[in-house]
Design a protein around this motif. Structure first.
Motif, mmCIF file in Angstrom:
data_model
loop_
_atom_site.group_PDB
_atom_site.id
_atom_site.type_symbol
_atom_site.label_atom_id
_atom_site.label_comp_id
_atom_site.label_asym_id
_atom_site.label_seq_id
_atom_site.Cartn_x
_atom_site.Cartn_y
_atom_site.Cartn_z
ATOM 1 N N PHE A 165 19.470 12.190 27.707
ATOM 2 C CA PHE A 165 19.997 11.806 26.473
ATOM 3 C C PHE A 165 21.530 11.231 26.009
ATOM 4 O O PHE A 165 22.264 12.045 25.923
ATOM 5 N N GLY A 166 21.729 9.853 26.113
ATOM 6 C CA GLY A 166 22.967 9.458 26.614
ATOM 7 C C GLY A 166 24.124 9.551 27.270
ATOM 8 O O GLY A 166 25.071 8.803 27.304
ATOM 9 N N LEU A 177 21.651 8.611 30.517
ATOM 10 C CA LEU A 177 21.232 7.879 31.281
ATOM 11 C C LEU A 177 21.006 6.543 29.690
ATOM 12 O O LEU A 177 20.126 6.783 29.001
ATOM 13 N N PRO A 178 20.852 5.402 29.709
ATOM 14 C CA PRO A 178 20.346 4.356 29.870
ATOM 15 C C PRO A 178 19.324 4.340 29.163
ATOM 16 O O PRO A 178 18.829 4.271 28.015
ATOM 17 N N GLU A 179 17.934 4.214 29.715
ATOM 18 C CA GLU A 179 16.922 4.579 29.958
ATOM 19 C C GLU A 179 16.368 5.378 29.040
ATOM 20 O O GLU A 179 15.329 5.749 27.569
ATOM 21 N N PHE A 180 16.928 6.762 28.499
ATOM 22 C CA PHE A 180 16.851 7.310 27.735
ATOM 23 C C PHE A 180 17.079 7.350 25.686
ATOM 24 O O PHE A 180 18.488 8.184 25.667
ATOM 25 N N ASP A 181 17.022 7.099 24.822
ATOM 26 C CA ASP A 181 17.394 6.322 24.088
ATOM 27 C C ASP A 181 16.341 6.788 23.319
ATOM 28 O O ASP A 181 15.879 8.166 23.351
ATOM 29 N N SER A 182 17.124 6.915 21.182
ATOM 30 C CA SER A 182 16.366 7.305 21.056
ATOM 31 C C SER A 182 14.310 7.218 20.308
ATOM 32 O O SER A 182 13.848 8.352 20.355
ATOM 33 N N MET A 183 14.618 6.340 21.053
ATOM 34 C CA MET A 183 12.921 5.438 20.904
ATOM 35 C C MET A 183 12.590 6.363 22.041
ATOM 36 O O MET A 183 11.101 6.467 21.792
ATOM 37 N N PHE A 213 17.369 17.746 25.314
ATOM 38 C CA PHE A 213 17.720 16.906 25.622
ATOM 39 C C PHE A 213 19.311 16.317 26.299
ATOM 40 O O PHE A 213 19.166 15.806 27.146
ATOM 41 N N GLU A 214 20.484 17.179 26.169
ATOM 42 C CA GLU A 214 21.394 16.860 26.765
ATOM 43 C C GLU A 214 21.237 17.114 28.329
ATOM 44 O O GLU A 214 21.551 16.034 28.906
ATOM 45 N N THR A 215 20.278 18.018 28.909
ATOM 46 C CA THR A 215 20.360 18.130 30.871
ATOM 47 C C THR A 215 18.925 18.497 30.787
ATOM 48 O O THR A 215 18.530 18.430 30.605
ATOM 49 N N TYR A 216 19.023 17.747 31.916
ATOM 50 C CA TYR A 216 17.493 18.098 32.753
ATOM 51 C C TYR A 216 17.149 19.325 32.525
ATOM 52 O O TYR A 216 15.906 19.736 32.166
ATOM 53 N N LEU A 267 13.027 21.275 30.683
ATOM 54 C CA LEU A 267 12.328 22.247 31.789
ATOM 55 C C LEU A 267 12.806 23.049 31.517
ATOM 56 O O LEU A 267 11.536 24.060 31.595
ATOM 57 N N ALA A 268 13.023 24.023 30.792
ATOM 58 C CA ALA A 268 13.657 25.302 30.323
ATOM 59 C C ALA A 268 12.977 25.508 29.023
ATOM 60 O O ALA A 268 12.275 26.462 28.749
ATOM 61 N N PHE A 269 12.533 24.596 27.761
ATOM 62 C CA PHE A 269 12.492 23.935 26.950
ATOM 63 C C PHE A 269 10.518 24.486 27.082
ATOM 64 O O PHE A 269 9.760 25.040 26.844
ATOM 65 N N SER A 270 10.330 23.471 28.798
ATOM 66 C CA SER A 270 9.130 23.736 28.875
ATOM 67 C C SER A 270 8.578 24.794 29.182
ATOM 68 O O SER A 270 7.457 24.680 29.331
ATOM 69 N N LEU A 271 9.459 25.352 30.305
ATOM 70 C CA LEU A 271 8.733 26.010 30.770
ATOM 71 C C LEU A 271 8.680 27.573 30.067
ATOM 72 O O LEU A 271 7.737 28.307 29.273
ATOM 73 N N ARG A 272 9.398 27.917 28.481
ATOM 74 C CA ARG A 272 9.059 28.511 27.580
ATOM 75 C C ARG A 272 7.827 28.034 26.602
ATOM 76 O O ARG A 272 7.313 29.080 26.637
#
Length: 88
Positions: A36-37, A39-45, A72-75, A79-84
Motif C-alpha cells: 500500500f502506497g 504499488l500504484p495498483e494497491f490503493d484504498s479501493m 499492508f506496508e509490506t508483503y 503474509l505473516a498476518f495471513s499465516l497468523r
C-alpha cells in the motif's frame, strides 16, 4: 493446517489477480516489498477486495478491528498476518 508455502503461493496469485500485477511481478515480491502506497495498483479501493479474496481463498475470517495499515506496508506483513489467521 495449511502449509506456509501454500499460503504464500495463494497470496501471490491473489495479488496478481486483484491488482492486475501479473505473475512475474507477484512472484518477484519479497518480504520487504512495499504494498500500500508503494504499488500504484494497491490503493484504498483495492484493500477491501484483497481482504475479501483473502477470506475466500484462505478460508479465514477477518474482523474490521484486526485491520491496520501495518498489515499492508509490506508483503511480509501481509503474509505473516495471513499465516497468523490460518493458525487461529
Amino acid at each position: 493446517m495449511t502449509e506456509p508455502d501454500t499460503v504464500d503461493t495463494t497470496l501471490r496469485a491473489l495479488l496478481a489477480d486483484v491488482l492486475g500485477l501479473g505473475e512475474d511481478r507477484a512472484a518477484a515480491l519479497t518480504a520487504d516489498s512495499g504494498l500500500f502506497g508503494a504499488l500504484p495498483e494497491f490503493d484504498s479501493m483495492a484493500v477491501a477486495t484483497v481482504l475479501t479474496e483473502m477470506e475466500d481463498r484462505l478460508g479465514i475470517l477477518i474482523d474490521d478491528d484486526e485491520i491496520d495499515g501495518e498489515i499492508f506496508e509490506t508483503y511480509g506483513n501481509l503474509l505473516a498476518f495471513s499465516l497468523r489467521k490460518i493458525g487461529e
